[in-house]
Design a protein around this motif. Structure first.
Motif, short mmCIF file in Angstrom:
data_model
loop_
_atom_site.label_atom_id
_atom_site.label_comp_id
_atom_site.label_asym_id
_atom_site.label_seq_id
_atom_site.Cartn_x
_atom_site.Cartn_y
_atom_site.Cartn_z
N SER A 160 0.94 -1.26 0.00
CA SER A 160 0.06 0.01 0.01
C SER A 160 0.72 1.26 -0.10
O SER A 160 0.34 2.44 -0.17
N HIS A 163 0.92 4.08 -2.81
CA HIS A 163 -0.07 5.27 -2.68
C HIS A 163 0.99 6.55 -2.53
O HIS A 163 0.38 7.66 -3.26
N ALA A 238 -2.39 4.37 10.32
CA ALA A 238 -2.93 3.34 9.51
C ALA A 238 -4.16 3.02 10.12
O ALA A 238 -4.94 2.01 9.48
N GLY A 239 -4.77 3.46 11.30
CA GLY A 239 -5.95 3.09 11.86
C GLY A 239 -5.97 3.21 13.19
O GLY A 239 -6.83 2.30 13.77
N SER A 284 -7.03 4.04 1.77
CA SER A 284 -7.02 4.16 3.28
C SER A 284 -5.31 3.77 3.44
O SER A 284 -4.68 3.45 2.42
N ALA A 285 -4.80 3.89 4.65
CA ALA A 285 -3.46 3.77 4.93
C ALA A 285 -3.05 2.33 4.25
O ALA A 285 -2.02 2.45 3.95
N ASN A 287 -5.12 0.24 2.51
CA ASN A 287 -6.04 -0.50 1.67
C ASN A 287 -6.39 0.32 0.25
O ASN A 287 -6.22 1.58 0.40
#
Length: 312
Positions: A160, A163, A238-239, A284-285, A287
């Protein structure tokens, strides 16, 4: 693109669960970077399913130890070791040249992450040289072996982190722009996806499919250049604090799924995460896949640039 491929598996699934019921007897597999991290677990599970597995590694001694462990765990004596240094084009050429016979599965798993600025003797930035150019040369060098297998699969382990950067064609090797280790890593991981897009297109007539994937957040030797406090910042970003690292068994699952699942027969040029195809542009971080990583024009351009670069 056709409908997204959704499987019965998830982020929690392990490589053993993904491969259950799949018989790889008679199949030949190469896993790069199989002496550490998720490469070890990937190789173990494929050997457990009956495949002949070659560990393509820089450190042959470490590879021999892993091979012995895998044979002891699985009973499969066809676990082989060969030297491969992806940053050394002579090493890559030698590996491809000595390969004899068909190759059913190639898992381009090795990588370097967020390193200080280093260059190969050719002057190439090390992360791009290792993560993309090395695997590009290896895979193109093994094309005839892959074609001979009929229905061969190539697995391109991305991240990921793609990104963070498209391939910056105007200055791939950071000769003019300031070097940023994470941007350089991101660029190389975007290149891994673009390679899957273009290779699947070019090699469709050979029955070769190529897909990319994000294994997930796993603590391995890959992060040796990244301080623990930076890793923790990335994990929280990341979450939040509740986001957990995957185990190596979970981290290898998507690679094994892409390499072996009958759900992917004939499928190429796509990007998977958590054992399912990722959503395009929903980022997202950890995904989602960025549209620039699947851009067919960028994929074709990268292929040409890579050939020109390797030709010197």
């Amino acid at each position: 693109m056709n409908d997204r491929i959704i499987t019965p598996f998830s982020a929690e699934s392990t490589a053993d669960e993904v491969i259950k019921g799949i018989d790889l007897a008679g199949r030949r597999v190469v896993v790069t970077g199989a002496a550490s991290g998720i490469g070890v677990e990937t190789a173990r599970v494929l050997a457990g399913a009956g495949a002949e597995v070659t560990l393509a590694v820089r450190d042959v001694g470490a590879g021999d130890r892993v091979a012995a462990d895998i044979t002891a765990a699985t009973g499969n004596k066809q676990v082989l070791v060969d030297r491969l240094d992806l940053a050394d084009q002579a090493s890559v050429s030698a590996f491809a040249a000595q390969w004899d016979g068909p190759l059913d599965i190639l898992i381009n798993n090795a990588g370097i992450m967020a390193s200080p600025l280093m260059r190969t003797p050719e002057g190439w930035e090390m992360q791009f040289a290792t993560n993309h150019l090395g695997h590009f040369a290896l895979t193109t060098g093994l094309r005839s072996a892959l074609a001979a297998a009929g229905g061969a699969r190539v697995v391109s382990v991305s991240s990921s982190a793609h990104h963070r950067s498209p391939v910056v064609f105007d200055d791939i090797h950071f000769l003019r722009r300031p070097y940023d280790p994470f941007e350089a890593y991101g660029q190389s991981k975007t290149a891994n996806v673009l390679f899957a897009v273009e290779a699947s297109k070019r090699w469709a007539a050979d029955g070769i499919t190529v897909n990319a994937l994000m294994p997930g957040g796993i603590r391995t030797n890959l992060q040796r250049y990244v301080p623990d406090e930076v890793l923790e910042q990335l994990r929280v970003a990341a979450g939040g604090g509740g986001l957990k690292w995957k185990t190596p068994e979970q981290g290898a699952a998507t690679s094994v799924l892409v390499a072996t699942s009958p759900l992917l027969d004939g499928v190429g040029g796509r990007y998977f995460e958590d054992c399912n195809e990722a959503e395009v542009g929903v980022l997202s971080a950890r995904n989602g896949v960025a549209p620039f990583a699947l851009d067919p024009d960028a994929a074709a351009r990268l292929w040409d640039v890579s050939l020109t670069t390797l030709a010197g």
